[in-house]
Design an enzyme around this catalytic site. Structure first.
Site, short mmCIF file in Angstrom:
data_model
loop_
_atom_site.label_atom_id
_atom_site.label_comp_id
_atom_site.label_asym_id
_atom_site.label_seq_id
_atom_site.Cartn_x
_atom_site.Cartn_y
_atom_site.Cartn_z
N ASP A 16 0.79 -1.54 -0.42
CA ASP A 16 -0.36 0.12 0.07
C ASP A 16 0.87 1.47 0.22
OD1 ASP A 16 -1.48 2.17 0.92
OD2 ASP A 16 -3.36 0.49 1.41
N ILE A 40 1.49 0.03 -6.42
CA ILE A 40 0.79 -0.77 -7.21
C ILE A 40 2.03 -0.61 -8.85
CG2 ILE A 40 -0.65 -1.34 -6.53
CD1 ILE A 40 -2.33 -0.26 -9.00
N PHE A 96 -6.72 -4.12 -4.59
CA PHE A 96 -8.32 -3.04 -4.24
C PHE A 96 -7.30 -1.64 -4.38
CE2 PHE A 96 -8.92 -6.92 -1.34
CZ PHE A 96 -9.84 -6.98 -0.94
N ALA A 101 -6.32 1.61 -5.27
CA ALA A 101 -7.05 2.71 -5.95
C ALA A 101 -7.18 4.55 -5.28
CB ALA A 101 -8.03 2.47 -6.90
N THR A 114 -15.79 -1.48 -9.57
CA THR A 114 -17.09 -0.63 -9.21
C THR A 114 -18.19 -1.37 -9.89
OG1 THR A 114 -18.29 1.12 -9.07
CG2 THR A 114 -16.39 1.29 -10.90
N ASP A 115 -19.54 -0.42 -9.62
CA ASP A 115 -20.08 -0.57 -10.58
C ASP A 115 -20.50 0.73 -11.43
OD1 ASP A 115 -21.07 1.42 -8.54
OD2 ASP A 115 -22.89 0.00 -8.43
N GLU A 116 -19.85 1.49 -11.18
CA GLU A 116 -19.73 2.72 -11.47
C GLU A 116 -19.36 2.60 -13.01
OE1 GLU A 116 -18.77 6.13 -9.59
OE2 GLU A 116 -19.53 4.97 -7.25
N TYR A 161 -13.43 9.06 -12.17
CA TYR A 161 -13.14 7.75 -11.54
C TYR A 161 -13.55 6.88 -12.11
CZ TYR A 161 -14.08 4.20 -8.23
OH TYR A 161 -14.67 3.18 -7.18
N LYS A 164 -11.12 3.55 -13.83
CA LYS A 164 -11.40 1.48 -12.92
C LYS A 164 -12.29 1.05 -14.43
CE LYS A 164 -11.89 0.87 -9.29
NZ LYS A 164 -9.71 -0.09 -8.96
N ASN A 223 -20.24 0.63 -0.64
CA ASN A 223 -19.61 -0.47 0.44
C ASN A 223 -20.34 0.73 1.75
OD1 ASN A 223 -17.21 -2.58 -0.11
ND2 ASN A 223 -18.83 -2.07 -1.96
N ASP A 263 -25.01 21.00 -7.10
CA ASP A 263 -24.58 19.49 -7.55
C ASP A 263 -24.09 18.81 -7.89
OD1 ASP A 263 -25.75 16.75 -7.96
OD2 ASP A 263 -27.13 17.16 -9.33
P1 NAD Z 1 -9.34 3.23 -0.06
O1 NAD Z 1 -10.05 5.18 -1.43
O2 NAD Z 1 -9.93 3.90 0.99
O3 NAD Z 1 -8.46 2.39 0.15
C1 NAD Z 1 -8.20 3.00 -2.34
C2 NAD Z 1 -6.06 2.53 -1.00
O4 NAD Z 1 -5.49 1.70 -2.36
C3 NAD Z 1 -5.51 3.24 0.74
O5 NAD Z 1 -4.97 2.65 1.44
C4 NAD Z 1 -4.36 3.48 -0.57
O6 NAD Z 1 -3.39 3.91 0.44
C5 NAD Z 1 -3.95 2.30 -1.53
N1 NAD Z 1 -3.49 3.43 -2.64
C6 NAD Z 1 -4.10 4.36 -3.49
N2 NAD Z 1 -2.35 4.30 -4.83
C7 NAD Z 1 -1.92 3.09 -4.43
C8 NAD Z 1 -1.10 3.21 -5.04
N3 NAD Z 1 -0.84 4.12 -7.01
N4 NAD Z 1 -0.27 1.58 -4.65
C9 NAD Z 1 -0.19 1.51 -3.79
N5 NAD Z 1 -2.04 1.86 -2.78
C10 NAD Z 1 -2.05 2.56 -3.63
O7 NAD Z 1 -10.61 2.74 -1.01
P2 NAD Z 1 -11.81 1.29 -0.56
O8 NAD Z 1 -13.12 2.64 -0.88
O9 NAD Z 1 -10.87 0.46 -0.02
O10 NAD Z 1 -11.79 0.78 -2.54
C11 NAD Z 1 -10.86 -0.64 -2.72
C12 NAD Z 1 -11.38 -0.82 -4.34
O11 NAD Z 1 -12.54 -0.86 -4.04
C13 NAD Z 1 -10.75 0.54 -5.41
O12 NAD Z 1 -10.52 0.17 -6.73
C14 NAD Z 1 -11.98 1.01 -5.24
O13 NAD Z 1 -11.92 1.43 -6.84
C15 NAD Z 1 -12.71 -0.32 -5.35
N6 NAD Z 1 -15.09 -0.15 -4.85
C16 NAD Z 1 -14.92 0.72 -4.34
C17 NAD Z 1 -16.37 0.79 -3.16
C18 NAD Z 1 -17.13 1.45 -2.39
O14 NAD Z 1 -18.36 2.19 -2.44
N7 NAD Z 1 -15.49 2.08 -1.30
C19 NAD Z 1 -17.02 0.15 -4.56
C20 NAD Z 1 -17.01 -0.52 -5.31
C21 NAD Z 1 -15.37 -0.80 -5.57
P1 TYD Z 2 -20.24 8.75 -2.45
O1 TYD Z 2 -19.75 7.96 -1.26
O2 TYD Z 2 -19.05 9.94 -2.74
O3 TYD Z 2 -19.43 7.93 -3.55
P2 TYD Z 2 -20.21 7.48 -5.05
O4 TYD Z 2 -19.99 9.15 -5.52
O5 TYD Z 2 -19.22 6.86 -6.15
O6 TYD Z 2 -21.43 6.47 -5.09
O7 TYD Z 2 -21.24 9.41 -2.71
C1 TYD Z 2 -23.11 8.62 -2.89
C2 TYD Z 2 -23.64 9.70 -2.45
O8 TYD Z 2 -24.00 10.76 -2.26
C3 TYD Z 2 -23.88 10.21 -4.61
O9 TYD Z 2 -24.58 10.33 -5.43
C4 TYD Z 2 -22.88 11.46 -3.87
C5 TYD Z 2 -23.85 11.86 -2.75
N1 TYD Z 2 -22.85 12.91 -2.04
C6 TYD Z 2 -23.64 13.36 -1.41
O10 TYD Z 2 -25.06 14.14 -1.86
N2 TYD Z 2 -23.41 15.00 -0.94
C7 TYD Z 2 -21.21 14.18 -0.09
O11 TYD Z 2 -21.28 14.95 0.55
C8 TYD Z 2 -21.24 13.36 -0.34
C9 TYD Z 2 -19.59 13.14 -0.12
C10 TYD Z 2 -21.59 12.72 -1.10
#
Ligand code: NAD
Ligand code: TYD
Length: 356
Positions: free
Chosen positions: A31, A58, A79, A81, A132-134, A158, A162, A188, A289
């Site tokens: 990491d 990475i 993971f 990103a 991600t589903d995005e 973003y 991805k 998540n 927005d």
């Molecule tokens: P996060 O931002 O909490 O953590 C990302 C981690 O990656 C951090 O520990 C950071 O230090 C590390 N990192 C960043 N750049 C790096 C690099 N170049 N080399 C090594 N380490 C690096 O992210 P998260 O929410 O835990 O998401 C993890 C993965 O899951 C991501 O790939 C994200 O796209 C995917 N994902 C997240 C969600 C969500 O809701 N959070 C949903 C679907 C998929």
């Molecule tokens: P977020 O947690 O940033 O995840 P993602 O954009 O990847 O889905 O945002 C979740 C939803 O909440 C998204 O529709 C944007 C909205 N949002 C707010 O309305 N206010 C906020 O301060 C943030 C961070 C997100």
């Protein structure tokens, strides 16, 4: 042993903790410790002989190649990103660098390593890419949830980064034979999520009596999944997923953002009533927005459910209550991960010494 990248982040740390609870197999965590990565997330296992942490990128192929030949993992879970949409709008370059270029370099290193493995080990090796589903873009209210066959239509920097990484993973399988699997998961929530994302931000601001900023009309829909359920889905895909396939993972919990924020306010009202009475909901403030804001994400999980027997086990209400209680009990965590003192510590501890 297995190698995870980004294991100090929100989902990666949940995965590492659970891994070490469930079995004896060692786990190596690479990491970079960006603003989103915190070794403290893994303090509980820091001294566990089965756990090893290396700070590094990475995209640092020499480092990754060294780690692979030294530790010989049977799987890599990627993971790592840049993960926040708003940051990708403000500063997209880091998303290209880590999510696209970094993933390609990781694939190159993994491929060279995989080619060097004896036949039976190579056959068992997996490269699991966490996505991600995005990548599928935005759904209308009347459209069916995303299936694995949906076209990629990413709308934010973003999701575009991805999507690009998913395509490269696919290409490394089809062109070079690397045994990959990709997961595309919905939003998540859970403990240790950095307080820039919707749910932890709202909990944190609510506890401080600060405004709760809802973008636009707040009617955008996300499909919420508890992070532990995501990790069990990843485990199912790692163990039994078909090579070269992608699997959607979702929570079967579509909610509008306003519904989520009201649920948090109601929980805070009962756990930490506001001095002077009234509901935390009065802190809700509609703000400008997000540009290009996707209206709705939703997951059709019939592939992972049918093939691998996986389904979410934590209801949104239970998961949300548990999450709010975690943030209440760990308010110092939020202070520490957002403080300048933490960044300073990272620089002192690791500055200029990647791979340490
Ligand atoms: P996060 O931002 O909490 O953590 C990302 C981690 O990656 C951090 O520990 C950071 O230090 C590390 N990192 C960043 N750049 C790096 C690099 N170049 N080399 C090594 N380490 C690096 O992210 P998260 O929410 O835990 O998401 C993890 C993965 O899951 C991501 O790939 C994200 O796209 C995917 N994902 C997240 C969600 C969500 O809701 N959070 C949903 C679907 C998929
Ligand atoms: P977020 O947690 O940033 O995840 P993602 O954009 O990847 O889905 O945002 C979740 C939803 O909440 C998204 O529709 C944007 C909205 N949002 C707010 O309305 N206010 C906020 O301060 C943030 C961070 C997100």
């Amino acid at each position: 042993m297995i190698l995870v990248t980004g294991g100090c982040g929100f989902i990666g740390s949940a995965f590492v903790l659970r891994w070490l609870k469930d079995q004896d197999e060692p786990i190596l965590n690479l990491d970079l410790l960006t603003y989103a990565g915190h070794p403290g997330n893994l303090a509980a296992v820091a001294n566990d002989p089965r756990y090893r942490f290396v700070r590094g990128d990475i995209g640092d192929m020499a480092l990754v190649q060294d780690l692979l030949s030294q530790h010989r993992p049977r799987a890599i879970l990627n993971f790592a990103a840049e993960s926040h949409v708003d940051r990708s709008i403000a500063a997209p370059q880091a998303f290209v660098q880590t999510n696209v270029v970094g993933t390609v370099k990781l694939l190159q290193a993994a491929h060279a390593y995989w080619q060097s493995m004896p036949g039976d080990e190579a056959a068992r090796f997996r490269f699991l890419h966490v996505s991600t589903d995005e990548v599928y873009g935005s759904l209308q209210a009347s459209e069916p949830p995303f299936r694995e066959t949906n076209a990629y239509e990413p709308n934010s920097p973003y999701s575009a980064s991805k999507a690009a990484s998913d395509h490269f993973v696919r290409a490394w399988h089809h062109t070079f034979g690397l045994p990959t699997v990709t997961t595309n998961c919905s939003n998540n929530y859970g403990p240790r999520q950095f307080p820039e994302k919707l749910i932890p931000l709202m909990i944190h601001n609510g506890l401080k009596g600060l405004p709760l900023p809802v973008y636009g009309d707040g009617q955008q829909v996300r499909d919420w999944l508890h992070v532990d359920d995501h990790c069990s889905g990843l485990r199912a895909v790692l163990d039994h997923g078909r090579v070269g396939e992608t699997y959607n993972i979702g929570g079967r919990s579509e909610r509008t953002n306003l519904q989520v924020v009201h649920a948090i306010c109601a929980a805070l009202d009962s756990l930490v009533p506001l001095a002077g009475g009234g509901s935390h909901a009065r802190l809700i403030t509609h703000v400008k927005d997000r540009p290009g804001h996707d209206r709705r994400y939703a997951i059709d999980d019939s592939k992972i459910a049918g093939e691998l027997g996986w389904q979410p086990s934590i209801t949104f209400d239970d998961g949300m209550r548990q999450t709010i209680q975690w943030y209440l009990a760990n308010q110092d965590w939020v202070e520490s991960v957002t403080s300048g003192a933490y960044r300073q510590w990272v620089e002192q501890q690791y500055g200029g010494r990647p791979g340490s």
